[in-house]
Write a protein that holds these residues in place. Structure first.
Motif, PDB file in Angstrom:
ATOM      1  N   GLN A  90       1.559   2.233  -3.371  1.00 37.04           N
ATOM      2  CA  GLN A  90       0.386   2.792  -4.036  1.00 37.04           C
ATOM      3  C   GLN A  90       0.080   4.216  -3.562  1.00 37.04           C
ATOM      4  O   GLN A  90      -0.930   4.791  -3.944  1.00 37.04           O
ATOM      5  CB  GLN A  90      -0.828   1.894  -3.780  1.00 37.04           C
ATOM      6  N   HIS A 130       0.813  -1.212   0.000  1.00 33.59           N
ATOM      7  CA  HIS A 130       0.000   0.000   0.000  1.00 33.59           C
ATOM      8  C   HIS A 130       0.851   1.269   0.000  1.00 33.59           C
ATOM      9  O   HIS A 130       0.435   2.299  -0.542  1.00 33.59           O
ATOM     10  CB  HIS A 130      -0.947  -0.011   1.203  1.00 33.59           C
ATOM     11  N   TRP A 184      -0.268   5.311  -0.295  1.00 31.95           N
ATOM     12  CA  TRP A 184      -1.023   5.474   0.950  1.00 31.95           C
ATOM     13  C   TRP A 184      -0.085   5.820   2.102  1.00 31.95           C
ATOM     14  O   TRP A 184       0.842   5.077   2.395  1.00 31.95           O
ATOM     15  CB  TRP A 184      -1.804   4.202   1.273  1.00 31.95           C
TER      16      TRP A 184
END
Length: 243
Positions: A93, A90, A95
């Protein structure tokens, strides 16, 4: 080729022109200076031209408490066997973990205008180990972003260590799921569920509560002991990332 100070002055101006808050600019510059001090390289050699590097960041995440209106928010959780792997996924990505809530879930934010990847690590910070861990990680740009039981979770923008490679080219869609369990955790959960039913039948709600509390505490202690033992085995060398 510009000097180091010229490069940082140009970077600061480019970020300011992009509307990045002053506090955020200062933090970014400090992190980049720290990285260059360790690598011994010039900023233009490490990151390329200042204006391009600023553009590759796509701006920076707003300071806590001041999220952009269009920022996405997402909360998820994973077991102790799977959390570091999912943080890596994550983080790539875009985040950013803002905190851990009272249930141990990762509270994340990602602004569409911020194409910045994050890296994470988990450390045991219980007792006297806390000061040693913080003292070693903070100078390297790691920021404590949440605590759960005996663990501390740290974050650092990848741009501070990877330069333009730490910026995302595109922002994936928000994941649908919120719970990420490893196969080991699923097996333990099934065993735990059977034990909980047996405890409830034998001792009622009190027995179930005791089992749940004891099981969670034992899992945390077990994994913490494993990590602490590993840390002692490598105590002659600096802390190594968990991710």
């Amino acid at each position: 080729m510009s000097t180091t100070e010229d490069w940082f002055a140009e970077l600061t101006e480019a970020l300011r022109a992009a509307g990045v808050p002053g506090e955020q600019i200062t933090r970014t510059v400090d992190e980049l200076r720290g990285h260059l001090a360790e690598s011994g390289t010039a900023p233009e050699q490490e990151f390329g031209p200042a204006d391009r590097f600023a553009a590759s960041l796509g701006g920076l995440a707003p300071a806590p408490g001041e999220p952009e209106a269009e920022a996405e928010h997402w909360t998820w959780t994973a077991d102790l066997f799977n959390d570091r792997r999912m943080l890596a996924v994550h983080g790539d990505q875009g985040w950013e973990v803002e905190s851990l809530d009272s249930l141990g879930r990762f509270v994340c934010r990602r602004a569409p205008s911020v194409a910045l990847a994050w890296e994470y690590r988990r450390e045991v910070i219980a007792g006297r180990r806390r000061a040693a861990v913080l003292g070693e990680l903070e100078p390297e740009g790691w920021e404590l972003c949440g605590e759960w039981l005996v663990y501390g979770y740290f974050k650092r923008p990848k741009a501070a260590t990877e330069g333009p490679e730490g910026a995302l080219r595109s922002v994936p869609r928000t994941p649908i799921g919120h719970l990420f369990l490893s196969r080991r955790a699923k097996v333990l959960l099934a065993v735990w569920a059977l034990a909980s039913v047996a405890a409830f039948v034998a001792m009622g709600p009190l027995g179930l509560a005791v089992l749940v509390s004891f099981g969670g505490a034992m899992l945390a202690v077990l994994t913490a002991n494993l990590e602490t033992r590993k840390g002692k085995e490598t105590s002659s060398s600096p802390l190594t990332p968990d991710l």
